[in-house]
Scaffold this motif. Structure first.
Motif, PDB file in Angstrom:
ATOM      1  N   SER A  28       0.845  -1.185   0.101  1.00 36.59           N
ATOM      2  CA  SER A  28      -0.146  -0.038  -0.104  1.00 36.59           C
ATOM      3  C   SER A  28       0.484   1.275   0.047  1.00 36.59           C
ATOM      4  O   SER A  28       0.024   2.210  -0.159  1.00 36.59           O
ATOM      5  N   SER A  34       2.657   0.241  -5.022  1.00 36.04           N
ATOM      6  CA  SER A  34       1.658   1.279  -4.647  1.00 36.04           C
ATOM      7  C   SER A  34       1.234   2.088  -5.804  1.00 36.04           C
ATOM      8  O   SER A  34       0.302   3.074  -5.678  1.00 36.04           O
ATOM      9  N   ARG A  43      -3.134  -6.259  -6.189  1.00 36.16           N
ATOM     10  CA  ARG A  43      -2.243  -6.251  -4.810  1.00 36.16           C
ATOM     11  C   ARG A  43      -2.711  -7.196  -3.895  1.00 36.16           C
ATOM     12  O   ARG A  43      -1.787  -7.813  -3.280  1.00 36.16           O
TER      13      ARG A  43
END
Length: 256
Positions: A28, A34, A43
């Motif tokens: 994240s 990210s 992800r």
């Protein structure tokens, strides 16, 4: 009829759940992982895949009941350590981008700034260029694999026990923060010296020939010298980036 007890389910789920949360927290905030171009589902799936593949080397992980009192502490610990690893890697990029800000300031290109949606801030053209070059270098040197290796090895240094405050004290991220400004200055130092010499030369010329409009001549000269200097010093960017990356990885892989 095949039945499973709650203890058996937790024994299967716990070794995968906590690495999954730590890797997902890393994805994240870590550079490249990210990026908004990567879907959230991708992800989550990649984090689960990494957690499953890491089971071969993550032996002896404690079993923490998700309904127990230690579950909340374990969740906070995994998220905190994952965010810390991603933030440490992000500091490496911040050092290079800070060097780009210094170079752009000396070149007079800091007015050429634009809004960067990835960082939600105004960045200069030189800083964004240095950031993109660092991203490409990060991929070329397999930095994404180093980050995944660091998060897997972090379970040896920071095991799952729910003691988040002790882990924060052991990480010592401020040691890496102190290297941020010094490394950025060392990266930008050749360009700063070159542009300083150019400005001194233009200052002497303006005193020798006052009739010359130094403002009309100085900007093209400074811009040309800056672009040539960036072209000459850019190949030397690999060594400080590698050194900072290794320092960031060692924070989580070498603690005992």
């Amino acid at each position: 009829m095949v039945t499973f007890t709650e203890a058996q389910i937790m024994a299967w789920l716990s070794p995968v759940l906590w690495p999954f949360l730590r890797v997902l927290a890393l994805f994240s905030v870590a550079p490249v992982f990210s990026m908004r171009a990567i879907p959230v589902r991708a992800r989550i799936g990649l984090a689960l895949f990494v957690a499953l593949c890491a089971q071969g080397i993550l032996g002896g992980q404690p079993v923490i009941d998700v309904n127990g009192r230690g579950a909340l502490g374990a969740v906070v610990q995994q998220v905190g350590v994952g965010l810390a690893i991603g933030f440490a890697v992000r500091l490496v990029f911040a050092a290079v981008e800070l060097a780009g800000e210094l170079v752009g300031l000396q070149m007079g290109l800091n007015f050429a700034s634009f809004f960067d949606p990835s960082s939600n801030a105004q960045v200069s053209a030189v800083s964004r260029f240095f950031g993109n070059v660092t991203t490409l270098l990060f991929i070329v040197i397999n930095g994404h694999l180093l980050v995944l290796m660091a998060v897997v090895r972090s379970f040896d240094s920071f095991p799952v026990d729910g003691h988040f405050l002790q882990q924060v004290n052991a990480v010592r991220l401020f040691d890496l923060g102190t290297s941020l400004f010094s490394s950025a200055l060392w990266i930008a130092l050749p360009m700063i010296a070159l542009l300083l010499f150019t400005n001194l030369a233009l200052g002497i010329i303006s005193r020798v020939a006052p009739q010359m409009n130094i403002y009309a001549v100085g900007f093209p000269v400074t811009l040309t010298v800056g672009l040539v200097g960036i072209l000459a010093t850019l190949p030397m960017l690999e060594h400080p980036v590698l050194a900072l990356m290794q320092q960031a990885i060692d924070l989580f892989a070498s603690q005992r």
